[in-house]
Write a protein that holds these residues in place. Structure first.
Motif, PDB file in Angstrom:
ATOM      1  N   ALA A 185      46.331  19.640  28.245  1.00  0.00           N
ATOM      2  CA  ALA A 185      47.792  19.543  28.347  1.00  0.00           C
ATOM      3  C   ALA A 185      48.257  18.275  27.652  1.00  0.00           C
ATOM      4  O   ALA A 185      47.516  17.282  27.575  1.00  0.00           O
ATOM      5  CB  ALA A 185      48.226  19.514  29.817  1.00  0.00           C
ATOM      6  N   ARG A 186      49.471  18.330  27.149  1.00  0.00           N
ATOM      7  CA  ARG A 186      50.074  17.114  26.587  1.00  0.00           C
ATOM      8  C   ARG A 186      51.578  17.155  26.782  1.00  0.00           C
ATOM      9  O   ARG A 186      52.203  18.225  26.760  1.00  0.00           O
ATOM     10  CB  ARG A 186      49.690  16.904  25.132  1.00  0.00           C
ATOM     11  N   LEU A 187      52.138  15.977  26.985  1.00  0.00           N
ATOM     12  CA  LEU A 187      53.579  15.811  27.153  1.00  0.00           C
ATOM     13  C   LEU A 187      54.180  15.490  25.793  1.00  0.00           C
ATOM     14  O   LEU A 187      53.712  14.582  25.095  1.00  0.00           O
ATOM     15  CB  LEU A 187      53.857  14.674  28.129  1.00  0.00           C
ATOM     16  N   GLU A 188      55.210  16.255  25.413  1.00  0.00           N
ATOM     17  CA  GLU A 188      55.854  16.072  24.114  1.00  0.00           C
ATOM     18  C   GLU A 188      57.251  15.492  24.298  1.00  0.00           C
ATOM     19  O   GLU A 188      58.092  16.079  24.967  1.00  0.00           O
ATOM     20  CB  GLU A 188      55.964  17.410  23.380  1.00  0.00           C
ATOM     21  N   THR A 210      54.701  10.114  19.796  1.00  0.00           N
ATOM     22  CA  THR A 210      55.475  11.288  20.187  1.00  0.00           C
ATOM     23  C   THR A 210      54.890  12.039  21.368  1.00  0.00           C
ATOM     24  O   THR A 210      55.594  12.859  21.970  1.00  0.00           O
ATOM     25  CB  THR A 210      55.581  12.281  19.011  1.00  0.00           C
ATOM     26  N   SER A 211      53.621  11.797  21.715  1.00  0.00           N
ATOM     27  CA  SER A 211      52.945  12.652  22.689  1.00  0.00           C
ATOM     28  C   SER A 211      52.053  11.846  23.620  1.00  0.00           C
ATOM     29  O   SER A 211      51.607  10.745  23.292  1.00  0.00           O
ATOM     30  CB  SER A 211      52.070  13.692  21.969  1.00  0.00           C
ATOM     31  N   LEU A 212      51.803  12.417  24.790  1.00  0.00           N
ATOM     32  CA  LEU A 212      50.823  11.888  25.736  1.00  0.00           C
ATOM     33  C   LEU A 212      49.814  12.992  26.047  1.00  0.00           C
ATOM     34  O   LEU A 212      50.187  14.057  26.539  1.00  0.00           O
ATOM     35  CB  LEU A 212      51.484  11.447  27.045  1.00  0.00           C
ATOM     36  N   VAL A 213      48.537  12.734  25.779  1.00  0.00           N
ATOM     37  CA  VAL A 213      47.485  13.661  26.163  1.00  0.00           C
ATOM     38  C   VAL A 213      47.166  13.432  27.632  1.00  0.00           C
ATOM     39  O   VAL A 213      46.881  12.313  28.049  1.00  0.00           O
ATOM     40  CB  VAL A 213      46.228  13.467  25.303  1.00  0.00           C
TER      41      VAL A 213
END
Length: 332
Positions: free
Chosen positions: A61-64, A328-331
């Motif tokens: 999952a990653r937060l965009e 831009t993202s968090l894994v």
């Protein structure tokens, strides 16, 4: 609409340069990424290509966070479940996506995804196996490619064929299938050059004033006053707002919020303090930055910067940021 600022036809494309490919095998699974710049005649509207093939033993999952670009993912293996991530329910502190999900969140599961500009974050999840190509476009180029008023895409993700505007009944699905059958990333990127060149050549022309206004806003990091930008392109503020909604997807003020926060995330992850980032990006104070950060990223500036640092692993999966040099993202 006025004519496009680029006069040369993007359909006459040569083979793309050899892409940068990174294959990795470890105890955590295997993955391969490939990146390349589009043919010069597609730039600057088409920003870049990134191919990926992931094979992990379990879900990922990653937060965009919102960015100043439109993203097209053409998947040829697996699908992504996309969920609204507003309200801070995603477990950024502990690196999980297992927070208590509020009722009524919008969710979609897609293999091919078109993401317009937005002011809210999303969570993307997959089962560990995923392959495809990600295409980054400027909003004004996306307006031409997808032949759709971009405010219809604002804030959510759709399958591009659902818009019914591309040449062919299932144009993006067919393109994704053809990409998956090709033997190399170079061949895939060349097919993208050819296809996007045709779509750009046959789509509606974006107003040159919109393009000029967009770059005035991006070059200022979202800090240029809307009235000043309108004056530069010779439009009234209301006309600029209408053109932006149609051809960018957000109003100039909303687009400026995205661009300012994009710059603030980059500064914070490069080591700036919240006070320094707030001052550099034109926020009133740290509280203003923190409030915007929470609303558009789903976590506090400190949580975001710490999560980025904790997940920096030279031997781990490659960077997943959609824009080069941006956070831009968090894994998770």
């Amino acid at each position: 609409m006025s004519s496009r600022t680029t006069s040369s036809s993007p359909t006459d494309v040569r083979p793309t340069a050899r892409p940068a490919v990174r294959p990795v095998r470890s105890s955590d699974g295997t993955w391969e990424t490939a990146s390349a710049r589009p043919h010069p005649r597609l730039r600057p509207g088409v920003i870049g290509y990134r191919g990926f093939r992931l094979a992990f033993p379990g879900p990922r999952a990653r937060l965009e966070a919102p960015i100043g670009a439109v993203t097209l993912v053409l998947g040829f293996e697996g699908s992504v479940r996309i969920t609204e991530a507003t309200g801070g329910w995603v477990g950024v502190r502990d690196g999980s996506a297992g927070g208590v999900r509020p009722a009524g969140l919008r969710t979609a599961e897609l293999s091919t995804v078109l993401s317009g500009m937005s002011t809210t974050p999303v969570l993307g999840e997959h089962d560990g196996r995923l392959a495809g190509v990600e295409v980054l476009l400027t909003p004004w180029a996306a307006f031409t490619v997808f032949r759709t008023a971009l405010h219809e895409l604002s804030g959510w993700r759709v399958h591009p064929d659902e818009l019914g505007a591309l040449p062919g009944k299932a144009a993006s699905d067919e393109l994704a299938h053809r990409l998956g059958e090709l033997p190399s990333w170079r061949a895939r990127f060349q097919l993208l050059d050819e296809t996007l060149g045709r779509w750009l050549a046959s789509g509606p022309r974006c107003a040159s004033g919109t393009v000029h206004a967009w770059y005035a806003l991006t070059h200022s990091g979202g800090s240029a006053p809307v009235t000043q930008i309108a004056e530069q392109v010779g439009w009234g503020v209301r006309h600029l707002e209408n053109r932006f909604r149609e051809q960018i997807g957000l109003t100039p003020k909303a687009a400026a919020r995205v661009l300012r926060l994009q710059r603030a995330r980059r500064l914070l992850c490069a080591g700036s303090t919240q006070a320094e980032a707030a001052a550099a990006c034109g926020y009133y104070d740290q509280a203003h930055l923190s409030g915007e950060f929470k609303a558009m990223t789903g976590c506090t500036p400190r949580e975001f910067a710490l999560a980025r640092g904790l997940r920096t692993d030279p031997g781990g999966p490659p960077a997943t940021d959609r824009l080069a040099g941006e956070a831009t993202s968090l894994v998770l």
